[in-house]
Enzyme design. Structure first.
Site, PDB file in Angstrom:
ATOM      1  N   LYS A 134      11.863  -9.485   7.719  1.00  0.00           N
ATOM      2  CA  LYS A 134      11.506 -10.898   6.983  1.00  0.00           C
ATOM      3  C   LYS A 134      12.493 -11.292   5.731  1.00  0.00           C
ATOM      4  CE  LYS A 134       6.785 -10.849   8.733  1.00  0.00           C
ATOM      5  NZ  LYS A 134       6.702  -9.482   9.087  1.00  0.00           N
ATOM      6  N   ASP A 196       2.768 -10.806   3.959  1.00  0.00           N
ATOM      7  CA  ASP A 196       2.713 -10.301   5.084  1.00  0.00           C
ATOM      8  C   ASP A 196       1.608  -9.116   4.948  1.00  0.00           C
ATOM      9  OD1 ASP A 196       3.274  -9.954   7.981  1.00  0.00           O
ATOM     10  OD2 ASP A 196       4.424  -8.288   7.566  1.00  0.00           O
ATOM     11  N   CYS A 249      -0.401  -8.987  11.604  1.00  0.00           N
ATOM     12  CA  CYS A 249      -0.358  -8.553  12.948  1.00  0.00           C
ATOM     13  C   CYS A 249      -1.479  -8.138  13.342  1.00  0.00           C
ATOM     14  CB  CYS A 249       0.868  -7.552  13.316  1.00  0.00           C
ATOM     15  SG  CYS A 249       0.893  -6.075  12.420  1.00  0.00           S
TER      16      CYS A 249
END
Length: 318
Positions: A134, A196, A249
């Site tokens: 990212k 994240d 995720c």
């Protein structure tokens, strides 16, 4: 606390057929749409994606080079991302990969960066940044201008990230060996912040099938507790009018909607902005009702969006 639901004939049957722990399937039945399609799709390897590194090469030129080697590629909703439909060799073994012309990265991961909407000359903070997929995409969207501060506490992972930045020709990023929970020591504010968050990785079961049974309720509890602290620290680092993107995720609502819901209860200057891709976030799980604005968050499912499982929330800080 991780919510557990009673076994049913359906959860027991699906768990036995696909080799999952029953408690996990009972939870999926509470919120995953089209459960049979979902379970079937999780049995197949996920589609592989590559992200064109426009710092080094244009999309058309890279497509032509890889097709000349026998690759079959398909464009996606993110202009820089290509689906690999056929690969005559390992995707990480081409000269183009070694030269940093592309990065192997799931479409869902790139959607989180797209949601952050970075632009030239901004100051950006990337918490839990390694291995740098990212980060390098952000640098590319920023055309190597401005600056990115990338945090990674683990020395080995920080070194690997440094290699990826060099391979991709990124020079607007500095890596700090720092835990995200200590981020306020930076004493700075940022235009954009990406968290994240480390998670239980339910969304990658198709890549790692051992997680069907090795995954535990305690894993979710541990991750959710840390995510609560990380997102609060991240929110305090955003300039007024800036954006925080929170992603994981994992499918688990405890790691996603519940984390964002608790943040909204503590910070009255944060709103959730709509996103282009994915299905709406949950506004209820079991008997727990979330802030209605959670519908603006997004869930990505393998059987609907052809990605790994993912959650994204774009939070504007007033």
């Amino acid at each position: 606390m991780t919510l557990i639901f009673p076994d049913s004939a359906e959860s027991a049957s699906l768990a036995a057929k696909y080799g999952y722990d029953r408690w996990l399937v009972s939870r999926f039945l509470e919120y995953v749409p089209d459960i049979q399609d979902f379970m079937d799709r999780m049995e197949r390897p996920p589609t592989q994606y590559i992200r064109v590194n426009t710092l080094k090469i244009g999309r058309d030129e890279l497509e032509a080079r890889l097709r000349s080697k026998g690759f079959e590629l398909k464009r996606t909703v993110i202009p820089e991302v290509l689906a690999v439909e056929k690969a005559p060799m390992a995707t990480g073994a081409t000269n183009e990969y070694l030269l940093g012309h592309y990065y192997i990265q799931d479409l869902s991961s790139c959607m989180a960066v797209d949601a952050l909407d970075v632009s030239k000359d901004q100051i950006v903070l990337d918490i839990a940044a390694a291995p740098g997929g990212k980060t390098t995409f952000m640098a590319q969207r920023m055309e190597n201008t401005g600056s990115i501060v990338a945090l990674e506490p683990n020395d080995r992972r920080a070194r690997a990230m440094s290699f990826n930045l060099a391979r991709c020709g990124v020079y607007n990023t500095c890596i700090l060996r720092m835990d995200g929970l200590e981020v306020e020591k930076l004493q700075a504010k940022f235009d954009r912040v990406l968290l994240d968050a480390p998670c239980s990785c339910e969304g990658v079961i198709a890549k790692d099938t051992t997680r069907k049974t090795s995954h535990t309720r305690q894993d979710i509890d541990f991750c959710a507790s840390r995510q609560d602290r990380l997102i609060e620290a991240a929110a305090r680092m955003v300039k007024a009018g800036g954006i925080l993107v929170y992603s994981t995720c994992s499918f688990a609502p405890e790691e996603n909607e519940m984390v964002v819901d608790r943040l909204l209860q503590k910070f009255d200057n944060i709103t959730i902005e709509p996103l282009k891709y994915g299905t709406s976030g949950l506004t209820r799980f079991g008997d727990i009702v979330f802030d209605g604005r959670l519908k603006n968050a997004r869930r990505l499912y393998p059987h609907i969006h052809d990605t790994t499982g993912f959650f994204i929330a774009r939070l504007k800080v007033g």
